[in-house]
Design a protein around this motif. Structure first.
Motif, mmCIF file in Angstrom:
data_model
loop_
_atom_site.group_PDB
_atom_site.id
_atom_site.type_symbol
_atom_site.label_atom_id
_atom_site.label_comp_id
_atom_site.label_asym_id
_atom_site.label_seq_id
_atom_site.Cartn_x
_atom_site.Cartn_y
_atom_site.Cartn_z
ATOM 1 N N ILE A 131 0.858 -1.177 0.000
ATOM 2 C CA ILE A 131 0.000 0.000 0.000
ATOM 3 C C ILE A 131 0.900 1.234 0.000
ATOM 4 O O ILE A 131 1.868 1.309 0.769
ATOM 5 C CB ILE A 131 -0.888 0.044 1.265
ATOM 6 C CG1 ILE A 131 -1.726 -1.236 1.406
ATOM 7 C CG2 ILE A 131 -1.753 1.303 1.286
ATOM 8 C CD1 ILE A 131 -2.792 -1.430 0.364
ATOM 9 N N ILE A 132 0.597 2.200 -0.849
ATOM 10 C CA ILE A 132 1.272 3.485 -0.805
ATOM 11 C C ILE A 132 0.257 4.500 -0.300
ATOM 12 O O ILE A 132 -0.742 4.763 -0.959
ATOM 13 C CB ILE A 132 1.813 3.909 -2.178
ATOM 14 C CG1 ILE A 132 2.904 2.936 -2.621
ATOM 15 C CG2 ILE A 132 2.330 5.343 -2.130
ATOM 16 C CD1 ILE A 132 3.486 3.221 -3.977
ATOM 17 N N LYS A 156 -5.651 4.395 11.600
ATOM 18 C CA LYS A 156 -7.051 3.962 11.631
ATOM 19 C C LYS A 156 -7.369 3.115 10.396
ATOM 20 O O LYS A 156 -8.003 2.068 10.497
ATOM 21 C CB LYS A 156 -7.981 5.176 11.697
ATOM 22 C CG LYS A 156 -9.447 4.813 11.730
ATOM 23 C CD LYS A 156 -10.328 6.042 11.808
ATOM 24 C CE LYS A 156 -11.800 5.649 11.755
ATOM 25 N NZ LYS A 156 -12.674 6.834 11.764
ATOM 26 N N TRP A 157 -6.922 3.554 9.218
ATOM 27 C CA TRP A 157 -7.175 2.809 7.980
ATOM 28 C C TRP A 157 -6.551 1.422 8.077
ATOM 29 O O TRP A 157 -7.179 0.422 7.726
ATOM 30 C CB TRP A 157 -6.616 3.566 6.773
ATOM 31 C CG TRP A 157 -7.022 3.009 5.444
ATOM 32 C CD1 TRP A 157 -8.037 3.442 4.650
ATOM 33 C CD2 TRP A 157 -6.419 1.904 4.737
ATOM 34 N NE1 TRP A 157 -8.107 2.688 3.501
ATOM 35 C CE2 TRP A 157 -7.124 1.732 3.540
ATOM 36 C CE3 TRP A 157 -5.354 1.049 5.019
ATOM 37 C CZ2 TRP A 157 -6.796 0.747 2.607
ATOM 38 C CZ3 TRP A 157 -5.032 0.056 4.091
ATOM 39 C CH2 TRP A 157 -5.745 -0.082 2.906
ATOM 40 N N SER A 162 -5.561 -7.049 6.916
ATOM 41 C CA SER A 162 -4.927 -7.953 5.955
ATOM 42 C C SER A 162 -4.174 -7.193 4.867
ATOM 43 O O SER A 162 -3.607 -7.811 3.963
ATOM 44 C CB SER A 162 -5.978 -8.870 5.321
ATOM 45 O OG SER A 162 -6.905 -8.098 4.575
ATOM 46 N N ALA A 163 -4.147 -5.873 4.934
ATOM 47 C CA ALA A 163 -3.441 -5.084 3.918
ATOM 48 C C ALA A 163 -1.953 -5.378 3.975
ATOM 49 O O ALA A 163 -1.403 -5.732 5.016
ATOM 50 C CB ALA A 163 -3.702 -3.598 4.130
#
Length: 162
Positions: free
Chosen positions: A12-13, A111-112, A118-119
């Protein structure tokens, strides 16, 4: 029936769009856990050069983008694409962090990530002062552009922190 083969998680960026849409450009300072900080200075340039660098990072890592700040009344994704982000770049299905709880992008990223356990591993590309645990942090200051050469160093730092 064949068992499903686990697919690797895409990195993830977390991106502050001002890094790309700000025509002044950027200077990078990279730090990652547990790797030491790596300082980078991109070449003089514009948002087009920064977009080229970001395109290089996303492509090299097969990453997806989550926007950390939806500036203005328009969709930040459209703004990024109009500033040179390659059309084939992928945004996460949940592409925008929730900043209703705080103006602190680091807290919004935390929070995200809590909402998406699972990210995959992540890179944070933002202005000075944004912190995130277990991430490669790319701190962006005004004045220079995220060159393709600097992007290659970001990719190497990310792969080295694995």
């Amino acid at each position: 029936m064949k068992p499903a083969i686990a697919q690797p998680l895409r990195p993830i960026i977390f991106l502050n769009p001002a890094v790309i849409t700000d025509p002044v450009g950027v200077v990078l300072v990279i730090k990652s856990e547990p790797a030491p900080a790596v300082g980078l200075v991109g070449g003089e340039g514009s948002h087009t050069n920064s977009a080229a660098g970001l395109n290089r990072i996303v492509s090299a890592l097969d990453a997806v983008i989550v926007v950390t700040d939806n500036t203005g009344p328009f969709d930040a994704r459209d703004s990024l694409l109009s500033r040179g982000l390659a059309a084939g770049m992928h945004f996460h299905a949940d592409w925008l962090t929730d900043q209703t709880m705080t103006a602190d992008r680091g807290a919004a990223i935390a929070k995200w990530r809590a909402q998406h356990p699972s990210a995959g591993r992540c890179i944070v590309i933002d202005r000075p002062g944004v912190e995130a645990s277990k991430a490669v942090i790319v701190t962006v200051r005004e004045g220079q552009a995220l060159s393709v050469e600097a992007a290659a160093s970001v990719v190497a730092a990310f792969k080295g922190a694995a």
